[in-house]
Each structure stands twice: as C-alpha cells, then as structure tokens.
Design a protein around this motif. Structure first.
Motif, mmCIF file in Angstrom:
data_model
loop_
_atom_site.group_PDB
_atom_site.id
_atom_site.type_symbol
_atom_site.label_atom_id
_atom_site.label_comp_id
_atom_site.label_asym_id
_atom_site.label_seq_id
_atom_site.Cartn_x
_atom_site.Cartn_y
_atom_site.Cartn_z
ATOM 1 N N LEU A 57 0.825 -1.210 0.000
ATOM 2 C CA LEU A 57 0.000 0.000 0.000
ATOM 3 C C LEU A 57 0.859 1.258 0.000
ATOM 4 O O LEU A 57 0.588 2.217 -0.741
ATOM 5 C CB LEU A 57 -0.924 -0.005 1.222
ATOM 6 C CG LEU A 57 -2.062 -1.037 1.207
ATOM 7 C CD1 LEU A 57 -2.768 -1.075 2.565
ATOM 8 C CD2 LEU A 57 -3.062 -0.707 0.102
ATOM 9 N N ARG A 58 1.905 1.279 0.808
ATOM 10 C CA ARG A 58 2.747 2.473 0.922
ATOM 11 C C ARG A 58 3.578 2.734 -0.333
ATOM 12 O O ARG A 58 3.995 3.852 -0.594
ATOM 13 C CB ARG A 58 3.669 2.361 2.140
ATOM 14 C CG ARG A 58 2.970 2.443 3.488
ATOM 15 C CD ARG A 58 2.261 3.783 3.687
ATOM 16 N NE ARG A 58 3.146 4.911 3.530
ATOM 17 C CZ ARG A 58 3.898 5.430 4.505
ATOM 18 N NH1 ARG A 58 3.858 4.892 5.724
ATOM 19 N NH2 ARG A 58 4.665 6.483 4.276
ATOM 20 N N THR A 59 3.861 1.687 -1.100
ATOM 21 C CA THR A 59 4.651 1.851 -2.338
ATOM 22 C C THR A 59 3.761 1.828 -3.584
ATOM 23 O O THR A 59 4.266 1.777 -4.700
ATOM 24 C CB THR A 59 5.707 0.726 -2.477
ATOM 25 O OG1 THR A 59 5.029 -0.532 -2.522
ATOM 26 C CG2 THR A 59 6.692 0.757 -1.314
ATOM 27 N N LEU A 60 2.436 1.860 -3.368
ATOM 28 C CA LEU A 60 1.473 1.759 -4.466
ATOM 29 C C LEU A 60 1.723 0.486 -5.274
ATOM 30 O O LEU A 60 1.720 0.481 -6.486
ATOM 31 C CB LEU A 60 1.539 2.994 -5.377
ATOM 32 C CG LEU A 60 1.213 4.340 -4.706
ATOM 33 C CD1 LEU A 60 1.354 5.473 -5.705
ATOM 34 C CD2 LEU A 60 -0.194 4.307 -4.108
ATOM 35 N N ARG B 174 3.405 -2.753 -10.152
ATOM 36 C CA ARG B 174 3.430 -1.535 -10.967
ATOM 37 C C ARG B 174 4.735 -1.352 -11.726
ATOM 38 O O ARG B 174 4.758 -0.841 -12.847
ATOM 39 C CB ARG B 174 3.174 -0.332 -10.041
ATOM 40 C CG ARG B 174 3.186 1.020 -10.690
ATOM 41 C CD ARG B 174 2.709 2.073 -9.699
ATOM 42 N NE ARG B 174 3.448 2.054 -8.454
ATOM 43 C CZ ARG B 174 4.564 2.753 -8.242
ATOM 44 N NH1 ARG B 174 5.071 3.497 -9.208
ATOM 45 N NH2 ARG B 174 5.175 2.704 -7.073
ATOM 46 N N LYS C 263 10.507 7.431 -3.984
ATOM 47 C CA LYS C 263 10.043 8.718 -4.520
ATOM 48 C C LYS C 263 11.166 9.430 -5.264
ATOM 49 O O LYS C 263 10.976 9.975 -6.365
ATOM 50 C CB LYS C 263 9.519 9.609 -3.400
ATOM 51 C CG LYS C 263 8.990 10.963 -3.881
ATOM 52 C CD LYS C 263 8.504 11.810 -2.727
ATOM 53 C CE LYS C 263 7.896 13.117 -3.248
ATOM 54 N NZ LYS C 263 8.831 13.929 -4.021
#
Length: 501
Positions: A33-36, A41, A452
């Motif tokens: 969840l925190r890294t999408l 992806r 990021k």
C-alpha cells in the motif's frame, strides 16, 4: 529421530507458524500500500534493472581508470547469487512436499505469499543497498545485520540475526539440499542403501569444499552459469508436460484455487493445512521477508538502491510464479497423490509424476537437474552465511571453522530423515523472518522516500542516481558519498537533484 521431529515440527513450529503467516501478510500488504504496489506496478523497470551493467571505475575527479574496467558485482550476478539459494530443492522437492501434505491448495498460498511478499522483498533489499559496507578491496557487503545496526542502532538484534542466518544457511539449509539429492539419486538407482548415501555425501561435500574456499568471486561465477542453465532446462521440460496436457490445465487450476478457498475438498488435507504448508514452503522457496536475499542484494554495484530492490523482487517472482508453478503442474498432472502427513513425499513425488508424463528418463532428468540446483543452492547459502560470519568476526580462523562446519552438515544431510531436516528448516526460516520484519517495518519510511527520489528522477528522463546527501535523515550511510565508483559520474552530472524530500 521421530521424537525429535515431533518436538521440532509439532511443538516449536506449532508456535512459530501460528504467527509467521499473518506477520508476512500484514508486512506485505503494508509495504504494498505504501509503495502503491511497487511489486506489480514497476515490473517493466525490474526487467531493465536486472540487465544493467556495473559502472566503469573512476578516480576522485571522475576520470575513468583501470582501462575502463567495470568494477563490482553486477545486478545480474547479485541476482544469481540470491537465486542460487532460492532456486533449488524448494522448487522441486519443497513444492512436492507442500502438495503431499497440504494438498493442491497449498500451491495457491505459495503464489499469494510471493505476490504479497514481493513488496517486502523490495523493501529489505533496498535497505541492504543503502546501508552496505565497502571493504579494502572495493567489494560490498551488507544485509539485515547492517541495517539493523546502522539504521536502527539495534546491535544486539543484529548479532542475533547474524547468528541465526549463519546457522540456518550454513548448516540447516545445506543439510536439506544434500538430503534431497540423496532422495533423488535413490529413486533413479532404485536404492536406499547406506553406501549410496555415503557416496553422495562425499561427492557433494568435496565439491562444496572446492568452491567455498575460493571466495565470493568464484561463487558468483559458478552460480551465474549453473542457475540459468538448469532452471531453463527444467522450465522447458515442465512446459512440454503442460502443453502435452493442455486440456487438463483449467481443471487443475480450478482444483488449486478451489481447494485453497474451501470450494473443493480434498481428503487428508483441509483448508488450514493448505494455508499453513503453502506459507511454509513459499517462504522457504522465495525467502521474501526472511532477510537472506538482502545479503546478496548488498553486493551489487548499482547507481541507486531502489534498482537492486526491484531486481530482488523479480527474483521472488521467478522463483515462485515460474519455477514452483512448473513443479506444481507436473505433480498434479501425474498419478493421483495421497494427501496428508501419513505419506510425506518430496522430490520422489516430482520424479514419479514427470516419469509418468514423459517416460522413465524423466526421473533421471530430475535427479540431474536437482543435483546442480541443489549444489548451486549450497554455494549460494554459504555466501549468504559468510557475509554474516564476517559481520560477527573478521577472524580468518573463525571463517575456516565455519566452512568446515558447512562441509560437515552437507555430509550429515545425506543421512538425516526428510521430515526432520525440513522441520528444522521451517523453524529457522520462521525465526529469521520474525527478527527481520521487526526491523524493516520501522525502516520502511526510508525506502518510501528512496522510491520517490527514484521515480522523480525517472520522470525527468534521467537514469536515477543516488547520493547520501539526498536523504540526510538516513544516518550512518557508509557509501553513496559521490566518490563511490558506482555513483560518482552520475552525481557530478546531476548535482542539482538535491531537492529530495
């Protein structure tokens, strides 16, 4: 022997493996969840990162030296070192063992722990790259013990983990490899004699001694050749079996999913058994969250920590979603299996299933493939353990004693019982995973910022490069200082990218 097996697998593992599955799932979902969901992806980026070559060596002014020689271990070589410990008995014997005890539904839970655990693998390997160390010869070392010490300041926990990993990978896991080789050779030669076990034990122990006293460079070179060749050969034969029985594949997949979710019942192996065994064998096979692969990930020379994190995530997929699935299909397409703990089978089940599909040569083929994959696992295991022995002590005498201990356990594995050696493996895998996850959850914030930074540079059309000034809150970072051969040129060209937040 039976009482010891019951103590380890019943009492000790009964406690540990009531905790581990939920801990692994919770950590994987949190990191995902925190890294999408970086593990899904950024799959194309993973494929690109694994092919990246190490940089050309440069002096303090950024000029090329050593006639342009590339330095360090490439991302691919680090990938093969970790793959050497991943791709082995866990993929051939371990999957068969999971189906034998937990039924076809165990395969589904192996898939799930790989997909969810991909995010965990990304986090732990990125952390290993960030807090890696460089020795006087310019080689890198690192892993959980390093990020526990430097990132968290938890030296006692780091020591405990280093001891646990050294024992697990140096001794227990290597005994499992030899045990599986003996099992496979026994099926091929239709013999279970002590003489046969002795011959296999001496052969594997001797080959191990020849390689492990050669150091990391020889280990990397050996695994880089053996692992891809054997894995590809195994996958090709497995795919041939699947294609020969293509009409049965939909029903087989339905059986796997249906049993895992309780839609279809299988005598002797309930939903709970499928879940628990699938989790155990999945962790043993892909090692996501266990803290072993980061030791190999730290050795790579890359321009940004995130790159190796992505490479190691790809390793989890290759191991479980490709190699383990091939084995599962081969086994389930073979003769009917008796599920439950009354008739535990390992590699012999895979051999019987393949022979049923392609002829008697299939059993001998498995023996051949398993020997090389298991042997490469021994070499990969030793490297991971050595990195932690070096963390605990720089004494050459200690390292020599450790290597002699490795050879002794490789020898012992030929004579140990199958249930006992696998039970010991589960105990140690669970112990390592608990310690490692305790460390990487509080350090996750650092990885999210690194990711990021990586993506911000990519959006600007740049090949991401990291410098430790970009992340001042990360203390005790030894390399990534701009003079490092892995990053200097990129750092000089991208000096303006310090707007990292």
């Amino acid at each position: 022997m039976e009482k010891l097996t019951e103590l380890v697998d019943g009492s000790i593992n009964g406690v540990i493996w009531n905790i581990i599955p939920w801990l692994l799932i919770a950590a994987g979902i949190y990191f995902g969840l925190r890294t999408l969901f970086v593990q899904v992806r950024m799959l194309p980026t993973m494929l690109k990162a694994v092919a990246e070559k190490p940089p050309v060596a440069r002096d303090e002014r950024g000029n090329e030296i050593q006639d342009g020689e590339r330095v360090g271990i490439s991302a691919f070589k680090a990938f093969t070192i970790s793959a050497a410990s991943r791709v082995g008995t866990g993929n051939i014997a371990g999957v068969a063992l999971a189906i034998s005890i937990g039924g076809p539904g165990a395969v589904f839970w192996m898939w799930m722990i790989a997909i969810v655990g991909g995010a965990t693998a990304f986090v732990e390997s990125t952390l290993a790259q960030l807090w890696k160390s460089r020795d006087i010869n310019g080689h890198y070392h690192g892993g959980p013990a390093f990020y526990m010490t430097r990132g968290l300041g938890w030296k006692p926990l780091a020591v405990i983990f280093a001891v646990a990993l050294s024992f697990t990978y140096g001794f227990v896991y290597n005994a499992i490899q030899t045990n599986s080789i003996v099992d496979a050779v026994g099926v091929s030669l239709n013999s279970d004699s002590t003489t046969l076990k002795l011959i296999v034990a001496v052969a594997v122990a001797s080959l191990t001694a020849l390689v492990i006293f050669g150091g990391v460079t020889r280990i990397a070179s050996v695994t880089q050749i053996i692992v891809p060749l054997m894995a590809v050969a195994y996958i090709i034969v497995g795919l041939i079996v699947v294609l020969m029985n293509l009409s049965e594949v939909p029903g087989m997949v339905g059986l796997i999913v249906g049993h895992a979710l309780g839609i279809k019942q299988v005598a002797g192996a309930g939903i709970g058994m499928a879940f628990g065994i699938g989790m155990r064998r999945g962790l043993f096979s892909n090692e996501a969250g266990q803290g072993s692969a980061p030791n190999a990930a730290a050795t790579a020379t890359v321009s940004h920590p995130v790159k190796q994190g992505l490479v190691q995530t790809l390793g989890v997929y290759f191991d479980t979603l490709v190699v383990c699935t091939i084995t599962a299909f081969v086994v389930l397409l073979g003769p009917a299996v008796t599920y439950g703990r009354d008739d535990i089978q390992g590699v012999s089940l895979t051999q019987t299933a393949l022979a049923d599909s392609v002829g008697s040569w299939g059993a001998h083929f498995i023996t051949f493939i398993l020997f090389f994959l298991a042997f490469s696992s021994v070499i990969g295991n030793v490297y991971l353990a050595q990195a932690n022995i070096e963390y605990l002590s720089e004494s050459k005498k200690v390292m020599t004693i450790f290597r002699l201990g490795v050879i002794a356990f490789v020898f012992f594995g030929a004579f140990g019982s199958l249930p006992l050696v696998w039970a010991l493996g589960d105990t140690m895998a669970g112990t390592m995973a608990i310690i490692n996850i305790i460390a990487i959850v509080p350090l996750g914030g650092i990885v999210f910022k690194l990711l990021k930074n990586f993506n911000d540079q990519r959006k600007k059309g740049l090949d991401p490069v990291f410098h430790r000034d970009m992340l001042p809150e990360a203390k005790n970072v030894e390399v990534w200082d701009g003079s490092d051969s892995a990053t200097r040129r990129g750092w000089l060209e991208r000096r303006s990218l310090r707007e990292f937040t």
